[in-house]
Design a protein around this motif. Structure first.
Motif: not given
Ligand SMILES: Nc1ncnc2c1ncn2[C@@H]1O[C@H](COP(=O)(O)OP(=O)(O)OP(=O)(O)O)[C@@H](O)[C@H]1O
Length: 230
Positions: A11, A17, A35-42, A51, A161, A213
């Protein structure tokens, strides 16, 4: 199938990542755990072609996504990918049937009423076709989103989720519907979740475990990509 090679995403201003290589056969199931923020949605967004990777390659159902123009990528996604998002994005002003018909409208295609009828029936929604989203329960609304995702018989089904707000009975039903839908389409199924009930319910799934992360922001770490026993 889904295959990734040296996949990474950055990002703007953020850490890179980096994702471990994955090779999932067509029709297989993959759980993204972490966990939240670890990159699953990415990871899901990369697999959907929403993306573009900063590095590496992702191949979905035989298609290397880096080889597609933005326009071709949009067409590919519409035809090959079904998405069950965390927020369902049903149009509040449209009834269930019209929400499904939107899939065709968005793709510039004539509405396929037979496919809509089949999807409604498959998910037990036929009697609810004229209802507005606000007249549905949470579980029913999710089934509408799943019907929408399966309409064009995708090769890959991505769920973010899907059980987060469901009680145990609704969770079991939602997972059953998801698996049955993927099977009906012959689709590869990917579920991002931190819900332990999903892991218990999918003993044959492969699991990609995401670590938090790292504190210095250098990169994400990964514990494993493995087939886990129940
Ligand atoms: N648009 C963005 N701009 C900058 N950083 C981002 C953006 N979206 C996500 N991130 C960062 O990328 C990392 C991975 O985020 P991601 O949403 O993929 O995690 P996740 O595991 O899906 O979290 P969750 O379970 O909360 O949905 C996190 O550190 C997040 O802060």
């Amino acid at each position: 199938m889904i295959e990734t090679q040296d996949l990474g995403y950055q990002y703007p201003g953020g850490a890179v990542l980096r994702f471990p290589d994955v090779r999932l056969p067509q029709g297989g199931t993959l759980l993204l755990r972490g966990p939240s923020g670890s990159g699953k949605s990415t990871w899901l967004a990369l697999a959907a072609g929403l993306r573009r990777p900063s590095c590496g390659e992702i191949i979905v159902a035989g298609q290397a996504l880096s080889g597609l123009t933005p326009r071709a990528l949009d067409a590919w996604r519409g035809a090959q990918v079904g998405v069950l998002p965390q927020r369902l994005h049903l149009s509040a002003a449209l009834c269930v049937r019209e929400n499904l018909a939107l899939v065709y409208w968005a793709a510039g295609l004539p509405s396929d009423e037979a496919a809509i009828d089949a999807a409604l029936a498959a998910l037990g929604l036929s009697a609810l076709a004229a209802r507005l989203p606000r007249e549905l329960s949470v579980g029913q609304a999710q089934r509408v989103a799943l019907a929408r995702a399966m309409l064009r018989r995708p090769r890959v089904l991505l769920a973010d989720e899907p059980t987060a707000s469901l009680d145990d009975a609704a969770c079991a039903e939602a997972l059953g519907q998801l698996a049955a839908t993927a099977q009906r389409c012959g689709a590869t199924l990917v579920i991002a979740t931190h819900d332990a009930r999903v892991h218990a319910a999918c003993p044959d799934a492969r699991v990609l475990s995401f670590a938090p992360v790292s504190g210095d922001g250098a990169s994400a770490g990964y514990e494993s990509f493995q087939r886990e026993a129940a």
